[in-house]
Design an enzyme around this catalytic site. Structure first.
Site: not given
Ligand code: ADP
Ligand code: MG
Length: 386
Positions: A171, A34, A159
């Site tokens: 988020d 939403t 993003e």
């Molecule tokens: P979500 O936000 O649902 O967890 P996303 O695909 O949007 O999934 O984001 C995940 C991505 O964020 C990972 O593939 C990485 O690139 C980045 N990321 C998240 N946490 C870390 C971290 N602790 N260190 C480095 N990169 C991270």
């Molecule tokens: Mg994400």
């Protein structure tokens, strides 16, 4: 803050970290898909969080390591144009530098170590936690004095414009502004918030399906286009401005898919309003009805669930009966489900999931019992004793 993390920083950079910026992951209680229609959402921040330890450098280099990606690092110069690098996760840090510079600010160099216990790719928004924590870091280290709301907006831009995921503002806003012990109703049009205390006898249980997510960004971006098309054909700025009456009148103009997408968003916005009162009055029966209707709408109208998350919701709803609520949470296409229940039912959820989920889907779920944690914090660190 663990001293082993500070020790790790020192062993990488040969100097201690001075500052810690941390931002949490989130679980959305209700109000899914939403936010990018200017609607309402009701998420809460988690105690799972992303910590960014750092120290200013004398030059303009940003050097980053992450304990979650051992052996990998990224570095880039913030005085020049910020472009994509070869590290997939490093691009999130570049993305934040890119949007902050685009907003007219000047950045200086930093040595950075990231450490997170937010599960990645599970719909608990590890990417927003990372963006907001990095935003907090740049704001402090370059003396920009950005507000939590501004950092959230920049995270969304990062993003959308650098990582090519057309997410809404939920988020990043909840990660920046979450409050311990409370959920936050966010009006995604004017960004006003209302905090709702989570009743003490209500447990938040997250069950991660561990379903391998595929094509998430392209499907997500397509949902956004469907919503925009539907709003345009109904002659409203955003689906937030539509109601069921207008939807019925516009049925001929909309494709079947646009009609379903709009039906989800319009009904989900109302469910957020109703859930806010139900949560405030600890009315679990109403929460059950609302969360169940939300899940069904995401399955049938918005088409973002998968058999594994539908199955998990079924398993949990069956165990909880009238005493608890369950629905998928996050963008969908896998990811996690969220349950609200009484403490004594948590072990029954764990048992039912372990007995039934693997048999039905050949996957093993992870279960987290969570509390609402704090939003973005930036704090100076005491040096380790010599
Ligand atoms: P979500 O936000 O649902 O967890 P996303 O695909 O949007 O999934 O984001 C995940 C991505 O964020 C990972 O593939 C990485 O690139 C980045 N990321 C998240 N946490 C870390 C971290 N602790 N260190 C480095 N990169 C991270
Ligand atoms: Mg994400």
């Amino acid at each position: 803050m663990t001293s082993s993390l500070m020790t790790e920083f020192e062993s990488i950079y040969h100097s201690p970290a001075t500052t810690l910026s941390s931002a949490p992951g989130r679980v959305n209680i209700i109000g899914e898909h939403t936010d990018y229609s200017d609607g309402f959402v009701l998420p809460c921040s988690l105690e799972f969080c992303t910590k960014v330890l750092y120290r200013k450098r004398a030059d303009n280099l940003v050097v980053v390591h992450s304990t979650n990606y051992p052996g990998e690092s990224d570095s880039f110069d913030v005085s020049g144009d910020i472009t994509h690098g070869s590290s997939q996760w490093g691009n999130y840090i570049r993305a934040m530098a890119f949007v902050i510079k685009r907003a007219g600010h000047t950045l200086g160099g930093v040595d950075v170590l990231i450490d997170s216990d937010v599960p990645q790719g599970s719909g608990l928004s590890s990417s927003a936690a990372l963006e907001v924590a990095i935003g907090g870091m740049f704001s402090e280290s370059s003396s920009l004095n950005l507000s939590a709301e501004k950092i959230a907006l920049l995270g969304q831009e990062a993003e959308n414009d650098f990582m090519d995921c057309q997410c809404g503002i939920m988020d990043q806003m909840i990660s920046a502004k979450g409050e311990p012990g409370s959920a936050l109703m966010i009006d995604c049009r004017d960004l006003s918030t209302k905090s709702i205390k989570i009743p003490e006898d209500l447990s938040i249980v997250i069950v991660n399906s561990n379903y391998p997510r595929k094509l998430v960004d392209s499907e997500y971006n397509q949902r956004r286009i469907d919503c925009e098309q539907a709003a345009k054909k109904m002659n409203v700025a955003m689906l937030r401005d539509a109601n069921l009456e207008l939807l019925a009148q516009s049925r001929e103009q909309l494709t079947a898919v646009e009609y379903k997408r709009a039906h989800h968003v319009i009904t989900e916005n109302q469910r957020v309003m109703d859930a806010m009162s139900a949560l405030a009055s600890n009315d679990i029966k109403t929460l059950r009805q609302l969360m169940s209707a939300s899940h069904n709408s995401l399955r049938d109208d918005f088409e973002v669930t998968v058999a594994a998350t539908d199955g998990l919701v079924e398993i949990c709803q069956q165990v909880l009966g009238d005493n608890g609520a369950a629905r998928m949470t996050g963008g969908g296409f896998g990811g996690a489900i969220v349950c609200l229940c009484r403490a004594e039912d948590v072990s029954r959820i764990k048992q039912a999931v372990s007995e039934q989920y693997f048999d039905r889907f050949q996957l093993t779920a992870d279960i987290y019992v969570c509390n609402a944690g704090s939003g973005l914090k930036v704090e100076q660190l005491e040096p380790l004793p010599a």
